[in-house]
Design a protein around this motif. Structure first.
Motif, PDB file in Angstrom:
ATOM      1  N   ARG A  51     -24.357 -39.920 -26.549  1.00  0.00           N
ATOM      2  CA  ARG A  51     -23.717 -38.782 -27.139  1.00  0.00           C
ATOM      3  C   ARG A  51     -23.893 -38.368 -28.362  1.00  0.00           C
ATOM      4  O   ARG A  51     -23.576 -37.919 -28.387  1.00  0.00           O
ATOM      5  CB  ARG A  51     -22.308 -38.904 -26.596  1.00  0.00           C
ATOM      6  CG  ARG A  51     -21.151 -37.892 -26.358  1.00  0.00           C
ATOM      7  CD  ARG A  51     -20.309 -37.971 -26.128  1.00  0.00           C
ATOM      8  NE  ARG A  51     -20.059 -38.361 -24.160  1.00  0.00           N
ATOM      9  CZ  ARG A  51     -20.762 -37.281 -23.328  1.00  0.00           C
ATOM     10  NH1 ARG A  51     -20.722 -36.466 -23.845  1.00  0.00           N
ATOM     11  NH2 ARG A  51     -20.260 -37.778 -22.260  1.00  0.00           N
ATOM     12  N   GLU A  52     -23.513 -39.291 -29.056  1.00  0.00           N
ATOM     13  CA  GLU A  52     -23.443 -39.254 -30.191  1.00  0.00           C
ATOM     14  C   GLU A  52     -24.777 -39.053 -31.234  1.00  0.00           C
ATOM     15  O   GLU A  52     -25.121 -38.222 -32.111  1.00  0.00           O
ATOM     16  CB  GLU A  52     -23.424 -40.416 -31.178  1.00  0.00           C
ATOM     17  CG  GLU A  52     -23.874 -41.351 -31.319  1.00  0.00           C
ATOM     18  CD  GLU A  52     -23.345 -42.544 -29.820  1.00  0.00           C
ATOM     19  OE1 GLU A  52     -24.333 -43.811 -30.223  1.00  0.00           O
ATOM     20  OE2 GLU A  52     -23.075 -42.070 -29.050  1.00  0.00           O
ATOM     21  N   ALA A  58     -31.390 -35.633 -34.703  1.00  0.00           N
ATOM     22  CA  ALA A  58     -30.778 -36.976 -34.945  1.00  0.00           C
ATOM     23  C   ALA A  58     -31.522 -38.031 -34.614  1.00  0.00           C
ATOM     24  O   ALA A  58     -32.662 -37.784 -33.889  1.00  0.00           O
ATOM     25  CB  ALA A  58     -29.951 -37.037 -33.807  1.00  0.00           C
ATOM     26  N   HIS A  74     -28.316 -44.380 -31.347  1.00  0.00           N
ATOM     27  CA  HIS A  74     -28.183 -43.460 -32.482  1.00  0.00           C
ATOM     28  C   HIS A  74     -28.646 -44.284 -33.788  1.00  0.00           C
ATOM     29  O   HIS A  74     -27.318 -45.191 -33.856  1.00  0.00           O
ATOM     30  CB  HIS A  74     -27.690 -42.589 -32.323  1.00  0.00           C
ATOM     31  CG  HIS A  74     -26.905 -41.635 -33.202  1.00  0.00           C
ATOM     32  ND1 HIS A  74     -26.104 -42.160 -33.509  1.00  0.00           N
ATOM     33  CD2 HIS A  74     -27.416 -40.820 -34.072  1.00  0.00           C
ATOM     34  CE1 HIS A  74     -25.892 -40.607 -34.227  1.00  0.00           C
ATOM     35  NE2 HIS A  74     -27.048 -40.255 -34.825  1.00  0.00           N
ATOM     36  N   GLU A  76     -27.338 -43.253 -36.872  1.00  0.00           N
ATOM     37  CA  GLU A  76     -26.486 -42.183 -37.404  1.00  0.00           C
ATOM     38  C   GLU A  76     -26.633 -42.089 -38.934  1.00  0.00           C
ATOM     39  O   GLU A  76     -26.988 -40.958 -39.293  1.00  0.00           O
ATOM     40  CB  GLU A  76     -24.901 -42.585 -37.676  1.00  0.00           C
ATOM     41  CG  GLU A  76     -24.726 -41.523 -38.016  1.00  0.00           C
ATOM     42  CD  GLU A  76     -22.508 -42.315 -37.868  1.00  0.00           C
ATOM     43  OE1 GLU A  76     -21.721 -41.388 -38.302  1.00  0.00           O
ATOM     44  OE2 GLU A  76     -22.281 -43.181 -37.366  1.00  0.00           O
TER      45      GLU A  76
END
Length: 100
Positions: A51-52, A58, A74, A76
């Motif tokens: 989701r992130e 990304a 992910h 980040e």
């Protein structure tokens, strides 16, 4: 193409399909002094991404088996670094060349 790769979400089409550009890492033939280069592309249902990590730019750790997307995590901190590197590259490319 099997294994784990760095992938960058290039775009999400119609909110449904994520286009992920798979990158060659340092030391690979497809790498350059400007950084990694895309070596392949995967089209994946966006809802299969974490989701992130469902946004343009990304950075993901992507696992591929038998040429198919298996999963992704992910990364980040690297997403922001990637965005800054892209902005820098575009700024360099947009500078006027000296008149000769």
């Amino acid at each position: 193409m099997d294994g784990s790769y760095t992938g960058v979400v290039d775009r999400i089409v119609d909110g449904e399909t994520a286009v992920i550009l798979m990158e060659a890492g340092p030391g690979c033939d497809a790498s350059s002094e400007d950084g990694p280069r895309a070596i392949d592309q995967l089209d994946v249902a966006a809802d299969r991404l974490p989701r992130e990590g469902r946004y343009e730019g990304a950075v993901l750790s992507v696992t591929v088996a038998d040429g198919e997307f298996v999963g992704a995590d992910h990364r980040e901190g690297e997403s922001e670094e990637h965005r800054e590197a892209v902005d820098e590259r575009f700024a360099r490319l947009s500078e006027r060349l000296p008149d000769r």
